[in-house]
Design a protein around this motif. Structure first.
Motif, PDB file in Angstrom:
ATOM      1  N   GLY A  67       0.404   3.002  -3.637  1.00 33.82           N
ATOM      2  CA  GLY A  67      -0.585   4.064  -3.561  1.00 33.82           C
ATOM      3  C   GLY A  67      -1.999   3.532  -3.448  1.00 33.82           C
ATOM      4  O   GLY A  67      -2.223   2.351  -3.165  1.00 33.82           O
ATOM      5  N   ASP A 105       0.828  -1.205   0.000  1.00 34.27           N
ATOM      6  CA  ASP A 105       0.000   0.000   0.000  1.00 34.27           C
ATOM      7  C   ASP A 105       0.865   1.260   0.000  1.00 34.27           C
ATOM      8  O   ASP A 105       0.575   2.222  -0.721  1.00 34.27           O
ATOM      9  CB  ASP A 105      -0.917  -0.007   1.222  1.00 34.27           C
ATOM     10  N   GLU A 106       1.913   1.265   0.810  1.00 36.34           N
ATOM     11  CA  GLU A 106       2.813   2.415   0.838  1.00 36.34           C
ATOM     12  C   GLU A 106       3.602   2.536  -0.457  1.00 36.34           C
ATOM     13  O   GLU A 106       3.910   3.643  -0.914  1.00 36.34           O
ATOM     14  CB  GLU A 106       3.765   2.288   2.026  1.00 36.34           C
ATOM     15  N   SER A 112      -4.732   3.728  -5.806  1.00 35.27           N
ATOM     16  CA  SER A 112      -5.575   3.506  -6.983  1.00 35.27           C
ATOM     17  C   SER A 112      -6.267   2.152  -6.878  1.00 35.27           C
ATOM     18  O   SER A 112      -5.873   1.288  -6.093  1.00 35.27           O
ATOM     19  CB  SER A 112      -4.743   3.569  -8.259  1.00 35.27           C
TER      20      SER A 112
END
Length: 549
Positions: free
Chosen positions: A502, A498-499, A504
């Motif tokens: 991002g 996730d980091e 989307s």
């Protein structure tokens, strides 16, 4: 489910030949039950996935708005009545009696019983449906909390459109009971997928023809039409076992009375259990206008693993348990129930761990688009997090309740279910003000835990044995360790991706999907390394189905 859960039939032109040489369905062995469970799990899994797609489409159109909450109440009330008077209650009472006749080689009598019940249900449930349609203006406001009072007219109108599902689901439940008795599980498992697909198509097609809050009528019309399609599929499947509808009502058949006497406590018990969902949604209206729909969304995600695994195990075992009860074989029942409990824990505890670890990423990925915003995600994530703790207990309750139905002792789970609902109401009322949505679902968790403990204790006494409790506890402890590893690995993988990637949609799919795959890999390796027998059973079965040694 919850559940069942879970006919029409008459002989063809060759009826007299069957009267001479009755044929009962062969009792499946362990491999047959395992094979049917796998088939039913896959088919039900497909149905649940399509059902989740239906909820995603619904969320995109309506979010957690007040009209969406109005629909939730409008659907849950007729659905509760259908469960109470028809679908699961009748199936649970009918299958043991029907199975007993087949086991004794009395196929003609079994078919006449099913045919008589079909016409009695058609008349009785038709009248009940008409009553609720006419009385909707009086009945529905009883379930509308103050924060949803502005949606009363919409709720009443939607309910009038949905009340015919009482009749349709009742008839479908009877037909499905016949199919399952003959070990025909595929069509009953696949038909919900068709049901969901029809709803999605009709929503997309009909929604542009409605405006404002009335747009939600497109969804209700889809539900009604799809239920008609589901009933048609059950009729079609009966031809594979040479069942044809016969105009026949034998009011003097003593088994009709036997079925209805068994059905009475089942009606009460299943009605009480299904009332839990209605309580959550109705009490949710005391928290906020959005809470009922948020709870329903969380419940639907929770039901995905529930439907794929515990419903599959309980549904496939139910006819087998009925045959064991008919043959007076408590030892076989103890083994079957113990094995079923461990299979449910093997599959539901890791699913619960994954939901506890990643509730917000799961909800955001599934729902956050269209009218479903970040606030909706927050509310549904709370519901999903707490529902996860109830997941294994809900699965075990379904199996244990079906076991009581198989031995035709339905009053026992009925009395226990009354305790369940009292616990739920007390805890929910005590906690909904300080904890909101979480407090309502903690009530469900508490009730399910109490119900599991009480049913297990009573069934162990009834089967004159330990119900393999020691072995189940030892294996469950190993499953908990493996599930904790799954949760930890899943969270770490999701956090890193996730980091890195991002927020989307594509990134969310990759991060949540990779977390699930990594967690599952670790879990499978752990349960195999800890020599959990049920894990090896599933592995051997999958390899056999794939043609591998």
């Amino acid at each position: 489910m919850p559940a069942a859960r879970r006919t029409i039939a008459a002989l063809s032109a060759s009826a007299e030949a069957f009267a001479e040489e009755p044929v009962a369905p062969p009792p499946p062995g362990g491999g047959g039950v395992a094979r049917n469970t796998l088939i039913f799990s896959i088919a039900t899994g497909i149905s649940r996935v399509v059902g989740l797609v239906r909820e995603i489409v619904f969320a995109g159109y309506f979010g957690t708005t007040q009209p969406a909450s109005a629909y939730t109440i409008a659907f849950l009330v007729p659905n509760l009545v259908a469960q109470l008077f028809a679908q699961s209650a009748l199936s649970a009472a009918f299958v043991p009696v029907f199975t007993d006749l087949l086991q004794k080689g009395r196929r003609v009598e079994a078919i006449r019983l099913a045919s008589t019940l079909f016409w009695i249900m058609l008349i009785g449930l038709g009248a009940l449906t008409a009553f609720f349609i006419l009385a909707a203006g009086v009945v529905m406001p009883l379930f509308i909390a103050p924060k949803l009072v502005g949606q009363t007219a919409l709720t009443v109108g939607l309910s009038r459109l949905l009340f015919p599902v009482i009749l349709l689901l009742g008839l479908n439940g009877l037909l499905v009971g016949v199919l399952q008795t003959y070990d025909h599980f595929t069509i009953p498992a696949i038909s919900p997928a068709v049901w969901n697909a029809v709803i999605i198509v009709l929503l997309v097609v009909l929604a542009p023809h409605f405006h404002g809050e009335e747009e939600i009528y497109a969804f209700a019309i889809g539900v009604l039409f799809a239920t008609c399609v589901q009933l048609a599929l059950a009729f079609g499947a009966l031809s594979r076992i040479d069942f044809r509808l016969q105009v026949h009502i034998d009011w003097h058949d003593p088994r009709i009375r036997q079925v209805f006497m068994l059905m009475l406590p089942v009606m009460i018990g299943l009605g009480i259990v299904n009332l839990d969902q209605l309580i959550n949604s109705a009490f949710g209206g005391l928290v906020s206008g959005e809470a009922p729909r948020a709870i329903e969304n969380g419940f639907r995600v929770y039901m995905l693993p529930q439907g794929m695994f515990s419903v599959a195990v309980a549904t496939v075992l139910f006819p087998a348990l009925s045959r064991m009860a008919s043959n007076r074989d408590p030892a076989a029942m103890r083994r079957a129930v113990g094995n079923g409990m461990r299979q449910i824990n093997l599959m539901l505890i890791p699913a619960a761990a994954f939901m506890v670890a990643l509730p917000t990423p799961i909800v955001k990925l599934l729902f956050e688009r269209g009218h479903f915003n970040a606030q909706s995600t927050h509310l549904v994530s709370i519901a999903l997090f707490w529902f996860a703790f109830s997941l294994p207990f809900g699965g075990l309750n379904l199996l244990l309740t079906r076991t009581f139905f198989a031995v035709q002792r339905p009053w026992i789970p009925t009395r226990l279910a009354a305790t369940n609902i009292v616990v739920d109401i007390i805890v929910s009322i005590a906690l909904y003000k300080p904890l909101g949505i979480a407090g309502l679902i903690i009530g469900t968790i508490s009730a399910n835990m109490v119900m599991t403990a009480l049913q297990f204790h009573r069934l162990r006494i009834g089967l004159n044995g330990r119900l393999e409790g020691g072995q189940t506890t030892m294996i469950t402890a190993r499953i908990l360790i493996a599930s904790a590893l799954l949760a930890g690995v899943s969270w770490v993988v999701w956090k890193l991706l996730d980091e890195l990637l991002g927020g989307s949609l594509a990134a969310e799919i990759v991060s949540v999907g990779a977390a699930a795959v990594a967690g599952l890999f670790v879990y499978v390796r752990a349960v195999l390394a800890m020599r959990i027998p049920e894990a090896h059973q599933v592995g051997n079965l999958i390899r056999a189905r794939l043609g591998r040694p």
